[in-house]
Design an enzyme around this catalytic site. Sequence first.
Site, PDB file in Angstrom:
ATOM      1  N   SER A   1      20.304  -4.476 -13.477  1.00 40.00           N
ATOM      2  CA  SER A   1      20.883  -5.755 -13.060  1.00 40.00           C
ATOM      3  C   SER A   1      21.703  -6.377 -14.186  1.00 40.00           C
ATOM      4  CB  SER A   1      19.781  -6.716 -12.639  1.00 40.00           C
ATOM      5  OG  SER A   1      19.021  -6.174 -11.592  1.00 40.00           O
TER       6      SER A   1
HETATM    7  N1  SAH Z   1      15.381  -4.515 -12.150  1.00 45.22           N
HETATM    8  C1  SAH Z   1      15.977  -3.217 -12.116  1.00 45.22           C
HETATM    9  C2  SAH Z   1      16.894  -3.135 -10.918  1.00 45.22           C
HETATM   10  C3  SAH Z   1      16.990  -1.783 -10.386  1.00 45.22           C
HETATM   11  S1  SAH Z   1      17.935  -1.665  -8.910  1.00 45.22           S
HETATM   12  C4  SAH Z   1      16.750  -2.949 -13.377  1.00 45.22           C
HETATM   13  O1  SAH Z   1      17.307  -3.895 -13.931  1.00 45.22           O
HETATM   14  O2  SAH Z   1      16.835  -1.798 -13.782  1.00 45.22           O
HETATM   15  C5  SAH Z   1      16.686  -1.892  -7.675  1.00 45.22           C
HETATM   16  C6  SAH Z   1      15.559  -0.921  -7.670  1.00 45.22           C
HETATM   17  O3  SAH Z   1      14.777  -1.168  -6.500  1.00 45.22           O
HETATM   18  C7  SAH Z   1      15.965   0.547  -7.597  1.00 45.22           C
HETATM   19  O4  SAH Z   1      15.416   1.238  -8.687  1.00 45.22           O
HETATM   20  C8  SAH Z   1      15.403   1.025  -6.267  1.00 45.22           C
HETATM   21  O5  SAH Z   1      14.971   2.354  -6.271  1.00 45.22           O
HETATM   22  C9  SAH Z   1      14.247   0.065  -6.059  1.00 45.22           C
HETATM   23  N2  SAH Z   1      13.800  -0.083  -4.676  1.00 45.22           N
HETATM   24  C10 SAH Z   1      14.536  -0.168  -3.544  1.00 45.22           C
HETATM   25  N3  SAH Z   1      13.745  -0.295  -2.466  1.00 45.22           N
HETATM   26  C11 SAH Z   1      12.462  -0.274  -2.924  1.00 45.22           C
HETATM   27  C12 SAH Z   1      11.182  -0.362  -2.295  1.00 45.22           C
HETATM   28  N4  SAH Z   1      11.058  -0.498  -0.983  1.00 45.22           N
HETATM   29  N5  SAH Z   1      10.087  -0.311  -3.072  1.00 45.22           N
HETATM   30  C13 SAH Z   1      10.182  -0.183  -4.422  1.00 45.22           C
HETATM   31  N6  SAH Z   1      11.358  -0.091  -5.069  1.00 45.22           N
HETATM   32  C14 SAH Z   1      12.492  -0.150  -4.336  1.00 45.22           C
END
Ligand code: SAH
Length: 213
Positions: free
Chosen positions: A60
């Site tokens: 993010s």
């Molecule tokens: N806070 C993280 C954002 C990653 S993007 C960072 O800054 O790195 C969002 C993440 O949510 C992804 O890694 C994706 O795989 C995860 N995600 C999407 N749907 C999900 C679900 N149902 N349960 C758990 N994780 C999920």
Amino acid sequence: MTSQRTRERLLGRLMDQGISSMEVLDVIRSTPRHIFLDEALAHRAYEDVALPIGHNQTISQPYIVARMTEAMVTSGPMDSVLEIGTGCGYQTAIIAQLAKKVYTIERIKPLLDRAKKNLKTLRLRNIEYKHDDGSLGWEQKAPFDAIITTAAPQQIPNELLQQLNPEGGRLVIPVGGDDRQELKLVTRNDDEFSETLLDAVRFVPLLMGQLQH
Ligand code: SAH
């Protein structure tokens, strides 16, 4: 430009955009973001942008991390926090320094493994991890003072609302379709849920069901 100077410049940008919690700004200042990125992208770690972390996911944008964290920290206690969407673990690292205990769920196993490694490097130990679909929360560990999701559902899952502490639990969540979502802060008081709109945002979708190994 040295890493220290680019970090200070990032802090300036966050303040210009309205982030004012010193607690949050201090943690962002002292947490290296470059260790969460591939070597080829590490030089861009202190730009205020989202960057790819593989598996079609992104780390993010720092402003969004700051905004979501500030919304949680300034609205009540942080004893027990649930994060859905660990990704590379950067947001987890920020929360872990402001909360007593963090529970984090990620559906893509290689990302979760990498996040664990990164967070171990930073010696953050108040974190429990789960490889699972987080759209239904983590019932065994509920209630939570705060829940944050870093991926967007079309609608807020009722399970998440039910896992908030009935006395002032907060949910920070982007809601909506692919191209544009609204970042919301939902506060629970018994069976009443009040919503505040924080920002227009763009997150990857919160996927339901199938895990990735
Ligand atoms: N806070 C993280 C954002 C990653 S993007 C960072 O800054 O790195 C969002 C993440 O949510 C992804 O890694 C994706 O795989 C995860 N995600 C999407 N749907 C999900 C679900 N149902 N349960 C758990 N994780 C999920």
